[in-house]
Scaffold this motif. Structure first.
Motif, short mmCIF file in Angstrom:
data_model
loop_
_atom_site.label_atom_id
_atom_site.label_comp_id
_atom_site.label_asym_id
_atom_site.label_seq_id
_atom_site.Cartn_x
_atom_site.Cartn_y
_atom_site.Cartn_z
N THR A 171 0.83 -1.21 0.00
CA THR A 171 0.00 0.00 0.00
C THR A 171 0.86 1.25 0.00
O THR A 171 0.50 2.26 -0.62
CB THR A 171 -0.94 0.02 1.21
N GLN A 172 1.99 1.21 0.69
CA GLN A 172 2.87 2.36 0.73
C GLN A 172 3.65 2.52 -0.56
O GLN A 172 3.84 3.64 -1.05
CB GLN A 172 3.82 2.23 1.93
N GLU A 173 4.07 1.42 -1.13
CA GLU A 173 4.83 1.47 -2.38
C GLU A 173 4.00 2.05 -3.52
O GLU A 173 4.50 2.82 -4.34
CB GLU A 173 5.30 0.06 -2.75
N HIS A 174 2.71 1.70 -3.55
CA HIS A 174 1.85 2.15 -4.64
C HIS A 174 1.00 3.36 -4.25
O HIS A 174 0.08 3.73 -4.97
CB HIS A 174 0.97 0.99 -5.10
N ASP A 175 1.31 3.95 -3.13
CA ASP A 175 0.72 5.23 -2.71
C ASP A 175 -0.81 5.18 -2.67
O ASP A 175 -1.50 6.09 -3.14
CB ASP A 175 1.18 6.36 -3.65
N ILE A 176 -1.35 4.11 -2.11
CA ILE A 176 -2.80 4.06 -1.88
C ILE A 176 -3.17 5.18 -0.93
O ILE A 176 -2.50 5.42 0.08
CB ILE A 176 -3.22 2.68 -1.32
N ASP A 177 -4.23 5.89 -1.24
CA ASP A 177 -4.59 7.09 -0.46
C ASP A 177 -5.11 6.74 0.92
O ASP A 177 -4.69 7.34 1.92
CB ASP A 177 -5.63 7.90 -1.25
N THR A 178 -6.03 5.80 0.98
CA THR A 178 -6.53 5.30 2.27
C THR A 178 -6.73 3.80 2.12
O THR A 178 -6.88 3.28 1.02
CB THR A 178 -7.86 5.96 2.68
#
Length: 340
Positions: A125-132
């Motif tokens: 989730t952090q690598e692909h910059d998921i917003d929430t």
């Protein structure tokens, strides 16, 4: 819909299940000028349809709730998701390219998962910059395939109250990790995602809304962590006993004072009813040949137009991050009548 300046939430669990229907609704919104910021729940396949992505952008879609479920290929196969980890990553990229934020939803604790899966999902989730995002533990509900399988192999935890079957509390014994590990790792991952550093990073980028969402998530995640510690303690006791271990009925974190809560609910309820009538009145005014009629807004007169909306109130769990900082009220926009 929670009023002017608020958000319209399509309550359809899979809004893009019938792409033609979704496109027709969005075209109707655009043609009639009914384009408040809106959010909805879709499958990852929506990202593959360029026309649909364009309609979502033009109709003012601001966020999509996507049930990715897992980044573990074995778990995806077990869930019959018919998607790969590469599909998940590509969906996130394409939604972001269309200026639509992504709320990723993941389920942890299948028999194919390990504790490492939790931390790998957080890193994804952090690598692909998921917003929430939200991490839920697998919750076997009666009638489901998982529930029947767990009953046969006696994997359900004896004494677990039905109030614990909420997606936030471990109620079964996963095959490849302990119940305590699943509970604590899930809560710990949520805390890391919704951290003060994450909120500050969004603030530095100038994204005030997402900074506020992350900050709100920071407090919710810590409240969830406190409840998780209590639940993990009970899970540890269950692991050392062969029978059921009594556990107090789950209670949310300490609520606001009754007086404040009562006044807030009364105010929110009255404001919600007024906003529904306003939106219905606006839809009725411009639905006939796309031209607005004259006349001031009158709640009594607008009540006859409420059929334009199918409104239902939904209140999120106090410890759930399903809809952080988004409207609790939901509405589904139906086709408005045209004059002959």
């Amino acid at each position: 819909w929670n009023g002017p300046g608020g958000v319209l939430f399509f309550a359809d669990d899979i809004f893009n299940l019938k792409p033609a229907r979704m496109k027709a609704i969005l075209r109707g919104m655009i043609a009639r000028g009914l384009t408040p910021p809106w959010v909805g729940q879709v499958r990852h396949e929506a990202s593959r349809d360029d026309e649909l992505l364009d309609l979502m952008r033009r109709s003012n879609c601001v966020r999509l709730f996507v049930g990715f479920e897992s980044i573990n290929p074995e778990t995806l196969a077990h869930f019959n998701k018919h998607e790969s980890v590469a599909d998940v990553a590509e969906a996130i990229r394409r939604f972001h390219a269309a200026d639509v934020k992504v709320h990723g939803m993941f389920v942890l604790g299948s028999d194919q998962d390990t504790e490492q899966t939790v931390w790998q999902t957080l890193a994804f989730t952090q690598e692909h910059d998921i917003d929430t995002m939200q991490f839920n533990v697998l919750t076997p509900l009666p009638g489901s395939r998982d529930y029947d399988a767990m009953v046969r192999r006696k994997a359900l935890i004896p004494g677990a109250s039905w109030t614990l079957f909420d997606g936030n509390h471990v109620v079964h014994r996963p095959a490849r990790m302990s119940t305590v590990s699943l509970q604590t790792a899930t809560a710990g991952a949520m805390k890391r995602f919704y951290s003060l550093r994450a909120a500050a990073t969004r603030l530095v980028k100038g994204d005030l809304l997402e900074a506020g969402v992350r900050l709100h998530g920071y407090f919710l995640a810590r409240r969830f962590a406190r409840e998780s510690r209590r639940h993990a303690k009970w899970l540890a006791e269950c692991a050392t006993h062969t029978g059921a271990v009594a556990r107090p009925v789950f209670r949310d974190a300490r609520p606001l004072s009754p007086g404040i809560l009562t006044r807030a609910r009364r105010f929110a309820g009255a404001r919600h009813q007024l906003n529904v009538a306003r939106f219905a009145h606006m839809a009725a005014r411009i639905s006939h040949k796309g031209k607005a009629s004259s006349g001031r807004f009158r709640p009594q007169a607008a009540s006859s137009a409420v059929g334009v909306l199918d409104v239902s109130s939904r209140y999120a769990s106090g410890t759930s991050l399903v809809r952080p900082c988004l409207a609790n009220k939901t509405a589904t926009l139906a086709r408005t009548p045209r004059s002959s």
